[in-house]
Write an enzyme that holds these catalytic residues in place. Structure first.
Site, PDB file in Angstrom:
ATOM      1  N   GLU A 146       0.838  -1.204   0.000  1.00 29.65           N
ATOM      2  CA  GLU A 146       0.000   0.000   0.000  1.00 29.65           C
ATOM      3  C   GLU A 146       0.878   1.262   0.000  1.00 29.65           C
ATOM      4  O   GLU A 146       1.864   1.332   0.732  1.00 29.65           O
ATOM      5  CB  GLU A 146      -0.888  -0.001   1.257  1.00 29.65           C
ATOM      6  CG  GLU A 146      -1.851   1.174   1.326  1.00 29.65           C
ATOM      7  CD  GLU A 146      -2.695   1.178   2.612  1.00 29.65           C
ATOM      8  OE1 GLU A 146      -2.292   0.531   3.600  1.00 29.65           O
ATOM      9  OE2 GLU A 146      -3.747   1.843   2.603  1.00 29.65           O
ATOM     10  N   LYS A 221      -9.499   2.401  -2.498  1.00 32.82           N
ATOM     11  CA  LYS A 221      -9.738   1.802  -1.176  1.00 32.82           C
ATOM     12  C   LYS A 221     -11.140   2.129  -0.664  1.00 32.82           C
ATOM     13  O   LYS A 221     -11.514   3.298  -0.572  1.00 32.82           O
ATOM     14  CB  LYS A 221      -8.660   2.350  -0.227  1.00 32.82           C
ATOM     15  CG  LYS A 221      -8.708   1.838   1.194  1.00 32.82           C
ATOM     16  CD  LYS A 221      -7.438   2.301   1.921  1.00 32.82           C
ATOM     17  CE  LYS A 221      -7.356   1.894   3.365  1.00 32.82           C
ATOM     18  NZ  LYS A 221      -6.033   2.171   3.948  1.00 32.82           N
ATOM     19  N   CYS A 258      -5.761  -2.710   2.350  1.00 30.65           N
ATOM     20  CA  CYS A 258      -5.472  -2.712   3.790  1.00 30.65           C
ATOM     21  C   CYS A 258      -6.684  -2.888   4.707  1.00 30.65           C
ATOM     22  O   CYS A 258      -7.179  -3.982   4.894  1.00 30.65           O
ATOM     23  CB  CYS A 258      -4.669  -1.477   4.168  1.00 30.65           C
ATOM     24  SG  CYS A 258      -3.954  -1.702   5.820  1.00 30.65           S
TER      25      CYS A 258
HETATM   26  N1  LIG Z   1      -3.404   1.285   6.070  1.00 29.14           N
HETATM   27  C1  LIG Z   1      -4.433   0.944   6.815  1.00 29.14           C
HETATM   28  O1  LIG Z   1      -5.569   1.004   6.385  1.00 29.14           O
HETATM   29  N2  LIG Z   1      -4.139   0.564   8.074  1.00 29.14           N
HETATM   30  C2  LIG Z   1      -5.119   0.396   9.074  1.00 29.14           C
HETATM   31  C3  LIG Z   1      -4.675  -0.478  10.158  1.00 29.14           C
HETATM   32  C4  LIG Z   1      -5.090  -1.874   9.965  1.00 29.14           C
HETATM   33  O2  LIG Z   1      -6.083  -2.136   9.297  1.00 29.14           O
HETATM   34  O3  LIG Z   1      -4.443  -2.752  10.503  1.00 29.14           O
END
Ligand SMILES: NC(=O)NCCC(=O)O
Length: 420
Positions: A146, A221, A258
């Site tokens: 990401e 996203k 993510c």
């Molecule tokens: N980049 C992101 O969405 N991180 C959020 C934390 C997670 O989902 O563990």
């Protein structure tokens, strides 16, 4: 298995490096798998691995031996390199559909105080040997982590990091298109996107580059975290691309970026649209999510009868100005340790060991996509799903006057003396 000497360094704000203060290793081991391998007898290790990683067609997910020049690249550039193979049963009416898939995890190249151009260029340069290793190994589909072109600066809430945003056909896409063409490889490139046609709106986007270097499409996203230091909603909007599946030369793929991995309906939607491999490019830290990491993607692969490739960045990124996130923690200058641990999960509940917790890495896996249908036929999750029941519930839930379906014990509301 060798014990690591804790080579990783934390690049501090002033560019100095602290030798191994918290290198992210597990007591000097790169990963849980390696720790267990070094600590247990071979027989016990095999039993434990079977229980932890499952079996694919009745046997362990098989390691693949890559050619020596590829291994040489990994030694020279100090990245973890692992390769495996998932098989499927032979079918009478269809030939095997084997694709080779790669995941890259990496730390940033320079301190976050370096000029932005140098930071991005440093990451480009750092990735070249890993992309070359993937391409030379015959990887058909490669996915990066990401927001791979930048430090994960969204913890800071400072707007200057928006400068890293690019158009879909920007610098990073041009950079990757040459590799896609050279190696006949589909590349998934998750970036911070600037959408010039819509008032310069920012998105967290995966660009899908086809094996001829063409842009097949993009996915933005869907779910934006509001947890801990993940202050990402300060920067970009909830995606508006729904759940596209991209039909590529090597199979039907999708990207669940993510935090979307915490949403089973998000995984489901990619499955309903026919995905055979879903990538989950991520940036997440140990304290917050590590116990969830090996479970969520694997569960999605099982529940949706597809393969999942999970990628997490690596290392500790230190920012110039301390920040807080309204969670009572004292101000701090880094997110914590991004724990890498990228891995593949298969629809039959097997999975590969994970890449290093503290080092850049390339994970390669062959997968016979026939396994997806074979698992659908075996478990029938699509056929037993009762979607009509859930669509009805969701439709009612979305109405203002929705009332939860709760049936209370009538005795709860009677006074205590009527009870024996
Ligand atoms: N980049 C992101 O969405 N991180 C959020 C934390 C997670 O989902 O563990």
């Amino acid at each position: 298995m060798e014990r690591r000497e804790g080579e990783e360094t934390v690049v501090a704000e002033n560019g100095s490096t602290q030798e191994n203060p918290k290198d992210g290793s597990i007591c000097g081991f790169d990963s849980l798998h390696r720790l267990l391998q070094a600590s247990l007898s071979p027989q016990l290790f095999q039993e434990v691995s079977r229980m932890l990683l499952g079996l694919n067609c009745g046997k362990e997910v098989e390691p693949i031996t890559l050619q020596r020049p590829i291994k040489a690249l990994s030694s020279k550039h100090n990245f973890d390199l692992q390769a495996f193979s998932f098989s499927a049963d032979r079918e009478s009416l269809r030939g095997p559909r084997i694709v080779r898939v790669g995941l890259i995890q990496n730390s940033v190249a320079l301190p976050t105080t370096a000029p932005f151009l140098n930071q991005r260029e440093g990451i480009f340069q750092k990735l070249i040997p890993m992309i070359d290793a993937a391409g030379s190994s015959g990887v058909n589909i490669l996915c990066l982590q990401e927001a791979w072109t930048m430090p994960f600066a969204f913890c800071t809430r400072e707007k200057k990091w928006c400068e890293f945003a690019e158009q879909i056909d920007g610098e990073s896409t041009s950079f990757l298109q040459q590799f896609a063409q050279k190696y006949n490889m589909v590349i998934i490139s998750p970036i911070l996107e600037r959408d010039l046609n819509h008032g310069e709106t920012l998105w967290n986007t995966a660009v899908i580059i086809g094996n001829h270097g063409n842009i097949i499409g993009k996915h933005r996203k869907n779910h934006i975290p509001r947890v801990g230091d993940f202050n990402e909603s300060t920067y970009y909007m909830e995606g508006n691309t729904s759940h596209p599946v991209f039909e590529t030369a090597y199979g039907k793929i999708a990207v669940n970026i993510c935090y979307g991995r915490h949403h089973p309906l998000n995984w489901l939607a990619f499955g309903l649209n026919g995905a055979e491999i879903v990538f989950n490019p991520s940036a997440t830290v140990g304290e917050l999510s590590e116990p969830m990491w090996p479970i969520e993607a694997r569960n999605a692969a099982i529940a949706n009868s597809y393969f999942v490739g999970s990628i997490n960045r690596v290392g500790t990124e230190v920012f110039p100005h301390p920040f807080t996130s309204g969670d009572g923690k004292p101000q701090h200058s880094n997110f914590g340790h991004f724990y890498g641990s990228s891995h593949f999960s298969a629809p039959d509940a097997s999975c590969t060991p994970s890449l290093s917790r503290c080092k850049d890495g390339l994970l390669i896996s062959d997968m016979d996509l026939n396994l997806c249908r074979q698992l659908k036929d075996k478990w029938g999750f699509r056929m037993t799903a009762r979607y009509e029941v859930y669509s009805d519930l969701l439709a009612r839930y979305m109405k203002q006057d929705f009332e939860p379906q709760v049936i209370s014990d009538p005795l709860l509301h009677k006074s205590a003396q009527v009870l024996p």
